[in-house]
Design a protein around this motif. Structure first.
Motif, PDB file in Angstrom:
ATOM      1  N   ALA A  15      -2.688  -0.820 -13.409  1.00  0.00           N
ATOM      2  CA  ALA A  15      -1.242  -0.987 -13.595  1.00  0.00           C
ATOM      3  C   ALA A  15      -0.519  -0.921 -12.252  1.00  0.00           C
ATOM      4  O   ALA A  15       0.402  -1.711 -11.989  1.00  0.00           O
ATOM      5  CB  ALA A  15      -0.694   0.077 -14.541  1.00  0.00           C
ATOM      6  N   ILE A  16      -0.930   0.000 -11.406  1.00  0.00           N
ATOM      7  CA  ILE A  16      -0.314   0.106 -10.083  1.00  0.00           C
ATOM      8  C   ILE A  16      -0.605  -1.154  -9.279  1.00  0.00           C
ATOM      9  O   ILE A  16       0.289  -1.704  -8.628  1.00  0.00           O
ATOM     10  CB  ILE A  16      -0.803   1.368  -9.348  1.00  0.00           C
ATOM     11  N   ALA A  17      -1.833  -1.630  -9.346  1.00  0.00           N
ATOM     12  CA  ALA A  17      -2.209  -2.850  -8.615  1.00  0.00           C
ATOM     13  C   ALA A  17      -1.294  -4.007  -8.990  1.00  0.00           C
ATOM     14  O   ALA A  17      -0.732  -4.681  -8.124  1.00  0.00           O
ATOM     15  CB  ALA A  17      -3.667  -3.202  -8.887  1.00  0.00           C
ATOM     16  N   HIS A  18      -1.120  -4.225 -10.267  1.00  0.00           N
ATOM     17  CA  HIS A  18      -0.271  -5.333 -10.721  1.00  0.00           C
ATOM     18  C   HIS A  18       1.193  -5.110 -10.338  1.00  0.00           C
ATOM     19  O   HIS A  18       1.889  -6.056  -9.973  1.00  0.00           O
ATOM     20  CB  HIS A  18      -0.423  -5.546 -12.225  1.00  0.00           C
ATOM     21  N   SER A  19       1.639  -3.869 -10.364  1.00  0.00           N
ATOM     22  CA  SER A  19       3.051  -3.599 -10.049  1.00  0.00           C
ATOM     23  C   SER A  19       3.391  -3.835  -8.587  1.00  0.00           C
ATOM     24  O   SER A  19       4.543  -4.090  -8.258  1.00  0.00           O
ATOM     25  CB  SER A  19       3.430  -2.169 -10.454  1.00  0.00           C
ATOM     26  N   VAL A  20       2.395  -3.751  -7.706  1.00  0.00           N
ATOM     27  CA  VAL A  20       2.663  -3.958  -6.281  1.00  0.00           C
ATOM     28  C   VAL A  20       2.163  -5.302  -5.764  1.00  0.00           C
ATOM     29  O   VAL A  20       2.258  -5.582  -4.573  1.00  0.00           O
ATOM     30  CB  VAL A  20       2.110  -2.801  -5.406  1.00  0.00           C
ATOM     31  N   GLY A  21       1.633  -6.137  -6.662  1.00  0.00           N
ATOM     32  CA  GLY A  21       1.296  -7.495  -6.261  1.00  0.00           C
ATOM     33  C   GLY A  21      -0.163  -7.819  -6.094  1.00  0.00           C
ATOM     34  O   GLY A  21      -0.503  -8.881  -5.562  1.00  0.00           O
ATOM     35  N   TYR A  22      -1.051  -6.947  -6.538  1.00  0.00           N
ATOM     36  CA  TYR A  22      -2.479  -7.246  -6.479  1.00  0.00           C
ATOM     37  C   TYR A  22      -2.959  -7.690  -7.846  1.00  0.00           C
ATOM     38  O   TYR A  22      -2.564  -7.132  -8.858  1.00  0.00           O
ATOM     39  CB  TYR A  22      -3.276  -6.032  -5.982  1.00  0.00           C
ATOM     40  N   GLY A  23      -3.838  -8.675  -7.855  1.00  0.00           N
ATOM     41  CA  GLY A  23      -4.323  -9.242  -9.104  1.00  0.00           C
ATOM     42  C   GLY A  23      -5.331  -8.382  -9.816  1.00  0.00           C
ATOM     43  O   GLY A  23      -5.614  -8.601 -10.991  1.00  0.00           O
ATOM     44  N   SER A  24      -5.895  -7.412  -9.119  1.00  0.00           N
ATOM     45  CA  SER A  24      -6.911  -6.568  -9.754  1.00  0.00           C
ATOM     46  C   SER A  24      -6.956  -5.196  -9.082  1.00  0.00           C
ATOM     47  O   SER A  24      -6.495  -5.016  -7.952  1.00  0.00           O
ATOM     48  CB  SER A  24      -8.290  -7.214  -9.641  1.00  0.00           C
ATOM     49  N   ILE A  26       0.843  -1.205   0.000  1.00  0.00           N
ATOM     50  CA  ILE A  26       0.000   0.000   0.000  1.00  0.00           C
ATOM     51  C   ILE A  26       0.872   1.246   0.000  1.00  0.00           C
ATOM     52  O   ILE A  26       0.580   2.230  -0.683  1.00  0.00           O
ATOM     53  CB  ILE A  26      -0.977  -0.020   1.196  1.00  0.00           C
ATOM     54  N   GLU A  27       1.969   1.208   0.731  1.00  0.00           N
ATOM     55  CA  GLU A  27       2.920   2.323   0.731  1.00  0.00           C
ATOM     56  C   GLU A  27       3.460   2.578  -0.681  1.00  0.00           C
ATOM     57  O   GLU A  27       3.531   3.717  -1.145  1.00  0.00           O
ATOM     58  CB  GLU A  27       4.056   1.983   1.689  1.00  0.00           C
ATOM     59  N   LEU A  28       3.829   1.514  -1.363  1.00  0.00           N
ATOM     60  CA  LEU A  28       4.337   1.640  -2.733  1.00  0.00           C
ATOM     61  C   LEU A  28       3.254   2.156  -3.678  1.00  0.00           C
ATOM     62  O   LEU A  28       3.507   3.010  -4.531  1.00  0.00           O
ATOM     63  CB  LEU A  28       4.868   0.294  -3.230  1.00  0.00           C
ATOM     64  N   ALA A  29       2.037   1.645  -3.523  1.00  0.00           N
ATOM     65  CA  ALA A  29       0.923   2.102  -4.366  1.00  0.00           C
ATOM     66  C   ALA A  29       0.654   3.584  -4.121  1.00  0.00           C
ATOM     67  O   ALA A  29       0.443   4.348  -5.069  1.00  0.00           O
ATOM     68  CB  ALA A  29      -0.325   1.268  -4.089  1.00  0.00           C
ATOM     69  N   ALA A  30       0.674   4.000  -2.872  1.00  0.00           N
ATOM     70  CA  ALA A  30       0.434   5.403  -2.530  1.00  0.00           C
ATOM     71  C   ALA A  30       1.488   6.303  -3.169  1.00  0.00           C
ATOM     72  O   ALA A  30       1.166   7.372  -3.711  1.00  0.00           O
ATOM     73  CB  ALA A  30       0.414   5.579  -1.015  1.00  0.00           C
ATOM     74  N   GLN A  31       2.740   5.875  -3.132  1.00  0.00           N
ATOM     75  CA  GLN A  31       3.805   6.654  -3.765  1.00  0.00           C
ATOM     76  C   GLN A  31       3.550   6.800  -5.257  1.00  0.00           C
ATOM     77  O   GLN A  31       3.695   7.887  -5.820  1.00  0.00           O
ATOM     78  CB  GLN A  31       5.162   5.992  -3.531  1.00  0.00           C
ATOM     79  N   ARG A  32       3.166   5.711  -5.909  1.00  0.00           N
ATOM     80  CA  ARG A  32       2.919   5.769  -7.348  1.00  0.00           C
ATOM     81  C   ARG A  32       1.700   6.615  -7.670  1.00  0.00           C
ATOM     82  O   ARG A  32       1.686   7.319  -8.688  1.00  0.00           O
ATOM     83  CB  ARG A  32       2.748   4.364  -7.923  1.00  0.00           C
TER      84      ARG A  32
END
Length: 118
Positions: free
Chosen positions: A70-79, A54-60
């Motif tokens: 795209a952010i979801a997939h880049s940080v490990g979420y399937g959707s 979530i920290e990484l997603a927030a930064q992006r």
């Protein structure tokens, strides 16, 4: 051993980690890893991983215009949906609202704005 687990989570946060897979990386049992990790870090390894993602997603969300999918997939979420649910659970706000909300300034910035407006 906890350092090994943290290194693995930081090097590849998008990996589909399980406690078993992380324990294999550390060459210990799942229960040993879980207990030592929680003792050292204050939370279990998968809870920690969720917060890191979530920290990484927030930064992006704040630094680029990538789609939520795209952010979801880049940080490990399937959707996009899976990320949205986790994001709101951890940060208390949906990702779209987070992206639109201005970034909080430093304490000094807030103090300067308050001084100018008062």
């Amino acid at each position: 051993m906890v350092a090994t687990a943290l290194t693995a989570l930081y090097q590849d946060p998008a990996h589909a980690w399980t406690v078993a897979a992380l324990a294999r990386t550390c060459a210990v049992s799942r229960s040993t890893l879980a207990a030592r990790f929680k003792s050292a870090v204050g939370q279990g390894p998968l809870e920690y991983l969720t917060r890191r993602r979530i920290e990484l997603a927030a930064q992006r969300l704040r630094k680029d215009d990538a789609t939520l999918a795209a952010i979801a997939h880049s940080v490990g979420y399937g959707s996009e949906s899976a990320l949205s649910v986790a994001f709101e659970r951890v940060l208390g706000v949906p990702p779209g609202d987070y992206r639109r909300r201005p970034a909080a300034g430093t304490g000094r910035d807030r103090a300067a704005r308050t001084a100018r407006s008062g």
